[in-house]
Structure formats: structure tokens, C-alpha cells
Design a protein around this motif. Structure first.
Motif, short mmCIF file in Angstrom:
data_model
loop_
_atom_site.label_atom_id
_atom_site.label_comp_id
_atom_site.label_asym_id
_atom_site.label_seq_id
_atom_site.Cartn_x
_atom_site.Cartn_y
_atom_site.Cartn_z
N GLY A 109 0.84 -1.19 0.00
CA GLY A 109 0.00 0.00 0.00
C GLY A 109 0.88 1.24 0.00
N THR A 110 0.25 2.39 0.04
CA THR A 110 0.99 3.64 -0.02
C THR A 110 1.33 4.14 1.39
OG1 THR A 110 -1.02 4.97 0.07
CG2 THR A 110 -0.25 4.26 -2.11
N LYS A 111 2.14 5.20 1.42
CA LYS A 111 2.45 5.85 2.68
C LYS A 111 1.17 6.38 3.33
CE LYS A 111 5.89 8.78 2.65
NZ LYS A 111 6.65 10.05 2.43
N SER A 112 0.32 7.00 2.55
CA SER A 112 -0.94 7.56 3.09
C SER A 112 -1.83 6.46 3.64
CB SER A 112 -1.69 8.33 2.00
OG SER A 112 -0.96 9.47 1.60
N SER A 119 7.73 2.32 12.59
CA SER A 119 8.37 1.01 12.46
C SER A 119 9.04 0.83 11.10
CB SER A 119 7.35 -0.11 12.70
OG SER A 119 7.98 -1.37 12.78
N THR A 120 9.67 1.88 10.60
CA THR A 120 10.27 1.84 9.28
C THR A 120 11.66 1.22 9.29
OG1 THR A 120 10.75 4.19 9.67
CG2 THR A 120 8.96 3.67 8.16
N SER A 121 12.18 0.93 8.10
CA SER A 121 13.43 0.18 7.95
C SER A 121 14.65 1.09 8.12
CB SER A 121 13.47 -0.52 6.60
OG SER A 121 13.50 0.43 5.55
N ASN A 122 15.79 0.63 7.63
CA ASN A 122 17.07 1.30 7.84
C ASN A 122 17.11 2.72 7.26
OD1 ASN A 122 17.22 -0.64 5.35
ND2 ASN A 122 18.62 1.05 4.88
N PHE A 123 18.00 3.55 7.80
CA PHE A 123 18.22 4.90 7.32
C PHE A 123 18.78 4.84 5.89
CE2 PHE A 123 17.18 5.81 11.45
CZ PHE A 123 17.45 7.11 11.88
N VAL A 124 18.55 5.92 5.12
CA VAL A 124 19.01 5.98 3.73
C VAL A 124 19.64 7.34 3.44
CG1 VAL A 124 17.30 4.31 2.91
CG2 VAL A 124 16.75 6.74 2.90
N PRO A 125 20.50 7.42 2.40
CA PRO A 125 21.16 8.68 2.08
C PRO A 125 20.56 9.38 0.85
CG PRO A 125 22.37 6.90 1.09
CD PRO A 125 21.14 6.29 1.71
N ASP A 126 19.33 9.03 0.49
CA ASP A 126 18.71 9.58 -0.71
C ASP A 126 17.22 9.77 -0.47
OD1 ASP A 126 17.46 7.02 -1.14
OD2 ASP A 126 19.37 6.33 -1.97
N GLU A 127 16.48 10.07 -1.54
CA GLU A 127 15.05 10.40 -1.41
C GLU A 127 14.12 9.31 -1.91
OE1 GLU A 127 14.47 14.18 -3.28
OE2 GLU A 127 15.40 15.28 -1.61
N ARG A 128 14.60 8.07 -1.90
CA ARG A 128 13.78 7.01 -2.50
C ARG A 128 12.46 6.78 -1.76
NH1 ARG A 128 17.75 2.27 -0.35
NH2 ARG A 128 19.21 4.00 -0.59
N PHE A 129 12.37 7.19 -0.48
CA PHE A 129 11.14 6.97 0.29
C PHE A 129 10.35 8.26 0.51
CE2 PHE A 129 13.81 3.37 1.81
CZ PHE A 129 12.99 2.32 1.39
N LYS A 130 10.67 9.31 -0.22
CA LYS A 130 9.98 10.58 -0.02
C LYS A 130 8.55 10.57 -0.56
CE LYS A 130 13.29 12.99 1.94
NZ LYS A 130 13.16 13.50 3.34
N GLY A 131 8.28 9.76 -1.58
CA GLY A 131 6.96 9.71 -2.18
C GLY A 131 6.03 8.72 -1.49
N GLY A 161 16.42 9.03 8.67
CA GLY A 161 15.38 8.06 8.92
C GLY A 161 14.26 8.15 7.89
N VAL A 162 13.53 7.05 7.74
CA VAL A 162 12.51 6.93 6.70
C VAL A 162 11.11 7.19 7.29
CG1 VAL A 162 11.43 5.32 5.08
CG2 VAL A 162 13.92 5.30 5.41
N TRP A 163 10.39 8.11 6.66
CA TRP A 163 9.00 8.44 7.00
C TRP A 163 8.85 9.10 8.37
CZ3 TRP A 163 5.05 4.08 5.33
CH2 TRP A 163 5.10 3.90 3.95
N ILE A 164 9.89 9.22 9.15
CA ILE A 164 9.76 9.72 10.53
C ILE A 164 9.15 11.11 10.54
CG2 ILE A 164 10.97 10.22 12.68
CD1 ILE A 164 11.13 7.28 11.92
N GLU A 165 9.72 12.02 9.77
CA GLU A 165 9.22 13.40 9.76
C GLU A 165 7.79 13.47 9.22
OE1 GLU A 165 13.11 16.04 8.82
OE2 GLU A 165 12.82 14.24 7.57
N ASP A 166 7.52 12.77 8.13
CA ASP A 166 6.16 12.77 7.56
C ASP A 166 5.15 12.18 8.52
OD1 ASP A 166 7.21 13.89 5.29
OD2 ASP A 166 7.16 12.05 4.10
N PHE A 167 5.55 11.13 9.21
CA PHE A 167 4.67 10.48 10.18
C PHE A 167 4.29 11.44 11.30
CE2 PHE A 167 4.62 8.10 14.28
CZ PHE A 167 3.41 7.41 14.12
N LEU A 168 5.27 12.12 11.85
CA LEU A 168 5.00 13.05 12.96
C LEU A 168 4.16 14.24 12.50
CD1 LEU A 168 8.49 12.92 14.71
CD2 LEU A 168 6.36 11.88 15.51
#
Length: 544
Positions: free
Chosen positions: A190-193, A219-231, A255-262
Motif C-alpha cells: 500500500g501507499t504511505k498515506s 516502524s520503518t526500515s534502515n536509514f538511507v542517504p537519498d530520497e527514495r522513500f519521499k513519495g 530516517g525513513v518516513w519519521i518526519e512525515d509520520f510526525l
């Protein structure tokens, strides 16, 4: 001036010697010390709920609780069909808690609480053609009715837990929504939303029973150095950074999705009691030009850097006081990484945990046991499984790392790059833990089949003062020749499967450390002066 190769090599060796020739340190055993939390003992991971119904799993859970002090355990699959949480009877949907009750009852009887992962979907709540993950086929695709049905299930489940165990008990539990939903079509189809909607339905359902209950994510996965999880879903076409740099440790990892989640929870006025993620020191990115993947292993300090980023991000959010729980962590997220069975993993565990004191509420080792079936069963007794204990009950070096960490007191007396000295509040006894994570390997966390037994020794040179005359200390050493069960198994010829007698022999060896006893002198001074070989752990414990 051009230097010869021999001169350059000599200068390098000299500098390494100076770095590792520790100056004599004096520590006053009567000093007050600084309180710290054994956050490494807060939680440990396991495979799936149904495995917790097995005798071997329960025996090993009891062992790590008693010897490593784990307070909580987290696992997948609580609502998977092999736990039968939802049953159709005579055309009606009936909730069935018997299997879940059995697991929770047994855990609580051994003083272990559930860190409840709210996942995965019962088949009746998933899309008809739902994608699945793992050998046991966890359902991960929602349909139009999933979210309402999930809300009802979460509310009924929470109410049942409160009715069975009492609100005072359940208030000490944690409820984490899903597992690594950012990994599109792996753990969440599914999507982030849609995940954020799942969190909304989960947190409102749980807190409708009692608003004080603790719920978190993402509960997201490992940290990343790019924007692959921004969408909304992963985009592998934006991973150029990792393919255009010599040293990935120079990149900015987030971290992945942390900021968007909050931000989503703030916008929707949703409660967040803790933030969770899985800071494995690895990554796997795809080259957008070639389509080929690349496995990445970060530096030994990556977990500390990730936690510093996480603390800063949370402090700047609408939820600055939430707890931080890193609900999965190991040298890598592969259940077939040979390093999980080997000695270097122990030094990595000790170094990282001691370096991250004060930065998190928990760092959950994934996992305590090789009774674990995400990829199904493994043919070899040592197959690189996550567990700190293998299927036959043989303790790996990672087990001893946690056992030794658990031996530490609750007051910090001294810390440097490879020595930690503590004191126990209840009796004033001193416990020190030293380790050798060689400088040569700090740029990348241990992984794969390389034993890495070579490296530079470290000099342990310190004195404890203020002891009573003749105070006795036990020195326990885990190294390549003591307690290193994988090497011992290799020396036996790698029996597959081992006989019952061979298992008994290996169990004895796995728990046989190098032991020595030393005493303070008449003035109450204890001097420790010895070499620490690469990847070794040295526990120095006052026994009277």
C-alpha cells in the motif's frame, strides 16, 4: 621528500601502537558515579507469534530473560491466520484469542512482557489476491474494507487484553503499528498515506479502551542517504548518491518516513507515545542507470549517528517528549549473514550499546533465537541466522555480549573508547567491561564469512582504588579460542547434524570462557594491565 614503503609502514604501525597504548587510568571505587539505564535489556526480537508456542523457543526465551535481563519481546504475525484470531462460524465473524492468550500467558509467567506488533492482516481482512511475505505467507495487501475491520479487531483485541490481564499490566505494554511499511510490496502493499490511515485506525481503536495505553510507529526500515522513500511508494530511480561516492559514510543518512509520520499525526491530532524504526547499519540501493543493486555496509558509528538524527528530529517535532524504541537491530537484516554466528558481532554489539547510552529507550536485538522461519528452515546448524542462540540451543558470541552487558551495574564510573567501568547501587560492587573492536575495521560493520580474527591488540591498563583490602575480582574473557562456538564447530569437522553427544560437548564449550581471579592489594588497589586481542570481550566483576 619521498618516503620509502618501509618507512611509511613503520609510521603507520607506530601510530596504531600509540592509539592503542592506553595510559594508566585510576578510578576511585568510592566515587558516586552517574546513573544510566540498561536500555539494551529492555527488549529483544523474535520471528513470529506461532513460534512462541514451541518448547525450544520458550526454553530459550526463559534463558535470555534470566541471563540477559530482557523485559519485552517483539515478534511478527500476531494476527496471522496460524494464530486464528478471526474465525468464520455459521456466517458470522468470531474473534478467537486462545492462541494469543497462550503466548502472552507463558511470556508473563517468565517475567517477559509483549511489545505488541500490530500485524499482519488476517486473510479475511486482506485483499482477495493479497501479496504475501515470508515462507509462512503473511498477508500485506489491504482492500476497501480493511481499515474499518482492522479498527474493530484492534479495539476488541485491546479490550480482551485489559479484561484478561488488568489495566495496570497492559498500561506497561507497547503497541507498535505494523512492520517496515515503507518497504513497498515487501511488508506493506500500500501507499504511505494508506499506512498513515492504518496508524490512525489502530491508535484510535487502542486508545478507545484506555487513552493511557502506549501506541507508536512508524516502524520503518534502515536509514538511507537519498530520497527514495519521499513519495507515496519507494522510488529506486533516485539512488545516484551511493553510486557516485567512494565512502558512503560521508553521505547524510536520514530516517525513513519519521518526519512525515510526525507531521501527519500533528495534522490529524493523533497521539504518538513512541517513535520506532530499525537502524540496521546496512542499505541496499539500485543504480538507476544500470538497474543493478548494491549492498552497503556503514561504519561502526552509524547507529549512534542515526540516533542523534532521530533525537534532533523528534525534539523539533510536535512530540518532543515521546520515547524512542529501535525495535529491530543487528549487524545486518539478513537471516543468512554468516557474521551473526561469529565473534566480531559480539564486539560490535558491546561497542554500539555502550556508545549509545542516553540516546534511546531501547535497541532491540533481532533476534534471540534461530527458531525463526522467515525463509523457512535452514539446513545448517550455523547458517547466519539472526539468533544469539541457535536451533540446538548453542550460545553464540552475541549471547555472551548481552549477558556481559547485563552484568554491568547501574552507575557509570568511567568510559573511554573500549573500557566501561560501572558500580552497582545495591551493593557497591564494581563491574567493568572492555572490548576490542579493531581500528582497522571501523569503516564498516562486520558482515559475511570473513572471520576477521586479525587486527591490532588494545592495551588495557587501569587501576581501581578505594576497594577493601583483598577484594576479589573474576576476569572472564570471550575470544577466538574461548566461547567462540562457530570456530569450535569447524574444528569438529562441521558435523551436520551433530549427534546428541556432540551437542552436549558443544554446549559445554559455548559457555566456557577464559577465567582468571585477581585481588586488590593491602591498600585496596587493583591493577589491571593486559592485552585485549581483536574482537575479544573482557568482563571484570567484583565477587566479594
Amino acid at each position: 621528500m619521498k618516503l620509502s614503503k618501509n618507512i611509511i609502514l613503520g609510521l603507520i604501525m607506530c601510530s596504531v601502537f600509540v592509539m592503542n597504548a592506553q595510559k594508566a587510568i585510576k578510578i576511585d571505587a568510592q566515587a558516586k558515579g552517574e546513573k544510566f539505564d540498561h536500555y539494551w535489556s529492555k527488549m529483544v526480537g523474535a520471528g513470529r507469534a506461532n513460534e512462541a508456542l514451541r518448547a525450544g523457543w520458550l526454553e530459550q526465551m526463559q534463558q535470555v530473560q534470566e541471563n540477559c535481563g530482557f523485559e519485552y519481546v517483539r515478534f511478527h504475525g500476531l494476527f496471522h491466520d496460524d494464530m486464528f484470531p478471526v474465525i468464520e462460524e455459521r456466517g458470522k465473524t468470531v474473534y478467537n484469542w486462545q492462541y494469543i492468550d497462550d503466548v502472552f500467558d507463558r511470556l508473563l509467567d517468565m517475567n517477559v512482557k509483549p511489545f505488541v506488533e500490530l500485524a499482519f492482516l488476517p486473510k479475511s481482512m486482506a485483499a482477495e489476491d493479497s501479496k504475501t511475505v515470508f515462507w509462512w505467507k503473511a498477508n500485506i495487501t489491504p482492500n476497501d474494507s480493511t481499515f474499518d475491520e482492522w479498527h474493530d479487531l484492534m479495539k476488541a483485541f485491546t479490550q480482551h487484553c485489559v479484561d484478561r490481564y488488568g489495566i495496570d499490566e497492559v498500561l506497561t505494554w507497547y503497541f507498535e503499528v505494523w512492520n517496515e511499511p515503507n518497504l513497498y510490496k515487501l511488508f506493506w502493499d500500500g501507499t504511505k498515506s494508506q499506512y498513515f490511515e492504518l496508524y490512525k485506525q489502530s491508535v484510535t481503536a487502542v486508545k478507545s479502551v484506555d487513552n493511557r495505553l502506549k501506541v507508536g510507529g512508524p516502524s520503518t526500515s534502515n536509514f538511507v542517504p537519498d530520497e527514495r522513500f519521499k513519495g507515496e511508494v519507494i522510488n529506486d530511480k533516485v539512488s545516484e548518491a551511493v553510486f557516485n561516492v567512494e565512502d558512503i559514510n560521508t553521505l547524510d543518512w536520514e530516517g525513513v518516513w519519521i518526519e512525515d509520520f510526525l507531521k501527519y499525526c500533528e495534522k490529524e491530532n493523533l497521539p504518538v507515545d513512541f517513535v520506532s524504526c530499525h537502524p540496521y547499519p546496512t542499505d541496499y540501493a539500485f543504480n538507476p542507470e544500470t538497474g543493478k543493486g548494491r549492498g552497503l555496509t556503514r561504519s561502526v558509528n552509524s547507529t549512534k549517528l542515526d540516533l542523534e538524527w532521530l533525537n534532533k528530529t523528534i525534539a523539533n517535532s510536535a512530540y518532543p517528549d515521546v520515547e524512542i524504541h529501535l525495535t529491530e537491530w543487528n549487524t545486518s537484516p539478513s537471516s543468512r549473514d554468516a557474521m551473526h554466528d561469529r565473534l566480531p558481532a559480539a564486539a560490535y554489539i558491546v561497542k554500539t550499546n555502550l556508545d549509545c547510552i542516553g540516546l534511546t529507550n531501547s535497541l532491540a536485538f533481532w533476534t534471540f533465537t534461530d527458531i525463526f522461519e522467515e525463509k523457512g528452515g535452514a539446513a545448517s546448524i550455523f547458517h547466519g541466522g539472526f539468533g544469539m542462540i541457535n536451533y540446538q540451543g548453542l550460545e553464540k558470541p552475541s549471547y555472551h555480549a548481552y549477558r556481559m552487558l547485563h552484568e554491568l551495574g547501574d552507575k557509570k564510573m568511567y568510559k573511554d573508547d573500549y573500557l566501561f567501568v560501572s558500580k552497582k547501587s545495591r551493593d557497591g560492587k564494581i563491574v567493568a567491561l572492555a572490548y576490542n573492536y579493531p581500528k582497522e575495521y571501523e569503516n564498516a560493520v562486520p558482515s559475511g564469512t570473513n572471520k576477521r580474527e586479525e587486527g591490532t591488540n588494545k592495551k588495557l591498563n587501569f587501576s581501581l582504588t578505594g576497594l577493601k583490602a583483598g577484594a576479589t575480582f573474576e576476569i572472564e574473557i570471550l575470544d577466538k579460542d574461548h566461547g567462540n562456538i562457530h570456530n569450535f564447530w569447524e574444528a569438529m569437522g562441521k558435523p551436520e547434524p551433530p549427534t546428541r553427544e556432540q551437542i552436549k560437548t558443544m554446549k559445554t564449550y559455548a559457555n566456557t570462557m577464559k577465567i582468571d581471579t585477581v585481588k586488590a592489594d593491602k591498600k585496596g588497589v587493583l591493577k589491571i594491565n593486559q592485552e585485549i586481542t581483536p574482537w575479544s570481550l573482557v568482563l571484570i566483576k567484583q565477587i566479594n
